[in-house]
Design an enzyme around this catalytic site. Sequence first.
Site, PDB file in Angstrom:
ATOM      1  N   LYS A  46      28.174 -18.899 -35.043  1.00 12.93           N
ATOM      2  CA  LYS A  46      29.281 -19.875 -35.034  1.00 12.93           C
ATOM      3  C   LYS A  46      28.741 -21.290 -34.828  1.00 12.93           C
ATOM      4  O   LYS A  46      29.447 -22.177 -34.353  1.00 12.93           O
ATOM      5  CB  LYS A  46      30.299 -19.533 -33.936  1.00 12.93           C
ATOM      6  CG  LYS A  46      31.023 -18.211 -34.163  1.00 12.93           C
ATOM      7  CD  LYS A  46      31.932 -18.278 -35.380  1.00 12.93           C
ATOM      8  CE  LYS A  46      32.610 -16.927 -35.638  1.00 12.93           C
ATOM      9  NZ  LYS A  46      33.325 -16.899 -36.939  1.00 12.93           N
ATOM     10  N   ALA A  64      28.158 -27.199 -32.977  1.00 12.28           N
ATOM     11  CA  ALA A  64      29.255 -27.617 -33.873  1.00 12.28           C
ATOM     12  C   ALA A  64      30.489 -28.071 -33.114  1.00 12.28           C
ATOM     13  O   ALA A  64      31.549 -28.228 -33.720  1.00 12.28           O
ATOM     14  CB  ALA A  64      29.610 -26.467 -34.818  1.00 12.28           C
ATOM     15  N   LEU A  66      33.708 -28.161 -30.375  1.00  8.36           N
ATOM     16  CA  LEU A  66      34.772 -27.259 -29.928  1.00  8.36           C
ATOM     17  C   LEU A  66      34.935 -26.093 -30.893  1.00  8.36           C
ATOM     18  O   LEU A  66      34.940 -26.291 -32.107  1.00  8.36           O
ATOM     19  CB  LEU A  66      36.082 -28.059 -29.873  1.00  8.36           C
ATOM     20  CG  LEU A  66      37.359 -27.294 -29.578  1.00  8.36           C
ATOM     21  CD1 LEU A  66      37.374 -26.793 -28.147  1.00  8.36           C
ATOM     22  CD2 LEU A  66      38.573 -28.185 -29.847  1.00  8.36           C
ATOM     23  N   LEU A 103      37.006 -24.274 -32.911  1.00  6.20           N
ATOM     24  CA  LEU A 103      38.328 -24.618 -33.443  1.00  6.20           C
ATOM     25  C   LEU A 103      39.248 -23.404 -33.543  1.00  6.20           C
ATOM     26  O   LEU A 103      40.466 -23.553 -33.603  1.00  6.20           O
ATOM     27  CB  LEU A 103      38.172 -25.287 -34.811  1.00  6.20           C
ATOM     28  CG  LEU A 103      37.456 -26.649 -34.763  1.00  6.20           C
ATOM     29  CD1 LEU A 103      37.055 -27.102 -36.171  1.00  6.20           C
ATOM     30  CD2 LEU A 103      38.333 -27.707 -34.100  1.00  6.20           C
ATOM     31  N   GLU A 112      29.298 -34.651 -27.411  1.00  2.29           N
ATOM     32  CA  GLU A 112      29.720 -34.884 -26.021  1.00  2.29           C
ATOM     33  C   GLU A 112      28.760 -34.187 -25.054  1.00  2.29           C
ATOM     34  O   GLU A 112      28.393 -34.749 -24.010  1.00  2.29           O
ATOM     35  CB  GLU A 112      31.153 -34.391 -25.828  1.00  2.29           C
ATOM     36  CG  GLU A 112      32.157 -35.176 -26.659  1.00  2.29           C
ATOM     37  CD  GLU A 112      33.591 -34.741 -26.416  1.00  2.29           C
ATOM     38  OE1 GLU A 112      34.301 -35.471 -25.706  1.00  2.29           O
ATOM     39  OE2 GLU A 112      34.002 -33.685 -26.935  1.00  2.29           O
ATOM     40  N   GLU A 142      36.653 -35.361 -34.951  1.00  2.43           N
ATOM     41  CA  GLU A 142      37.951 -35.173 -34.287  1.00  2.43           C
ATOM     42  C   GLU A 142      39.080 -35.843 -35.078  1.00  2.43           C
ATOM     43  O   GLU A 142      40.170 -35.297 -35.207  1.00  2.43           O
ATOM     44  CB  GLU A 142      37.914 -35.736 -32.862  1.00  2.43           C
ATOM     45  CG  GLU A 142      37.192 -34.842 -31.851  1.00  2.43           C
ATOM     46  CD  GLU A 142      35.680 -35.024 -31.830  1.00  2.43           C
ATOM     47  OE1 GLU A 142      35.116 -35.646 -32.766  1.00  2.43           O
ATOM     48  OE2 GLU A 142      35.047 -34.544 -30.872  1.00  2.43           O
ATOM     49  N   GLY A 181      37.604 -34.769 -26.054  1.00  2.00           N
ATOM     50  CA  GLY A 181      38.161 -34.260 -24.801  1.00  2.00           C
ATOM     51  C   GLY A 181      37.088 -33.797 -23.829  1.00  2.00           C
ATOM     52  O   GLY A 181      37.397 -33.309 -22.751  1.00  2.00           O
TER      53      GLY A 181
END
Length: 271
Positions: free
Chosen positions: A38, A75, A77, A79, A125, A145, A153
């Site tokens: 992932k 990669a 968050l 999703l 982040e 985003e 976030g």
Amino acid sequence: MTQAPFAPLASGPLAGLDLLRISISGPVVHLRLMRPEKRNAISDPLIRQIHTAFVNLPAGTRAAVISGEGEHFCAGLDLSELAERDAGDGLLHSRMWHAAFDQIQFGTVPVVAALHGAVVGGGLELASACHVRVAARSTYYGLPEGQRGLFVGGGGSVRIPRLIGVARMTDMMLTGRVYDAEEGQAAGLSQYLVDDGEALGRAMELAQRIAGNAPLSNYAVMHALPRIADQSQADGLLTESLMAAVAESTDDAKNRMRAFLEKRAGKVARS
Ligand code: 1HE
């Protein structure tokens, strides 16, 4: 510099974390994101494991390295987990990321990120919560985003402008602009740019070097420096004096200064 081989952790609170591979080489702990299928997207279990890992670094750890398994660092968050979240859940989810990444930035030891491939969204982040970033030439940075209908976030709005400025981050988020490794280095996203396959080795070398510093000096750099940057000049100068006085009062500092004066310590030299 020859590196000691990493030993996997056989037991303890970190041994059961299945989304991270954690190994230890002397004073340096290496944490590898282990969701390559992932692209190391950060799911709720993974963010919890990152938090757990940095809260529970083994005694004797003096520095850490974080990297990603597979073709990409991270990669962002995951999703697939986003679909049914309401505003309250979203707030708590973001705060969970903050807790994990605060534990990296304001934890016990400096953390070096070894970057390659995609460093996007929450992956950037994560990288920006680390203290030093080493990028391989394959690295690229994005903040998709805006395209996904989201906002950062995981602390990105606070940390990324401190690296590259508000204007560059605004451009990345509004236009989907992707920075390649050279552009990221020039902009301040990485401090070291190395050939592909060399980021982890360089990160390890740097971590070993960091681990040789006085722990309280490292602590001051991690905890005082960013806070001083947020203070007024007058407050910052006082914080600096207090931190300096504490650091130089330690036996460690006295021994290191004596070693230099007695010509037993290395000189400052270009590396
Ligand atoms: C994912 C994710 C993910 C890959 N969540 N599953 N992040 C993004 O918007 C980045 C989205 N990902 C990509 O743009 C690409 O996957 C990459 C450029 C990172 C890599 O491309 P590639 O060609 O190597 O891999 P792939 O074929 O796109 O993905 C392989 C698998 O990983 C595939 O699943 P599969 O079941 O079809 O095999 C992808 O769906 C899956 N995958 N990325 C879930 N991110 C705290 S707020 C933070 C906000 C954000 O981070 S927003 C940015 C989210």
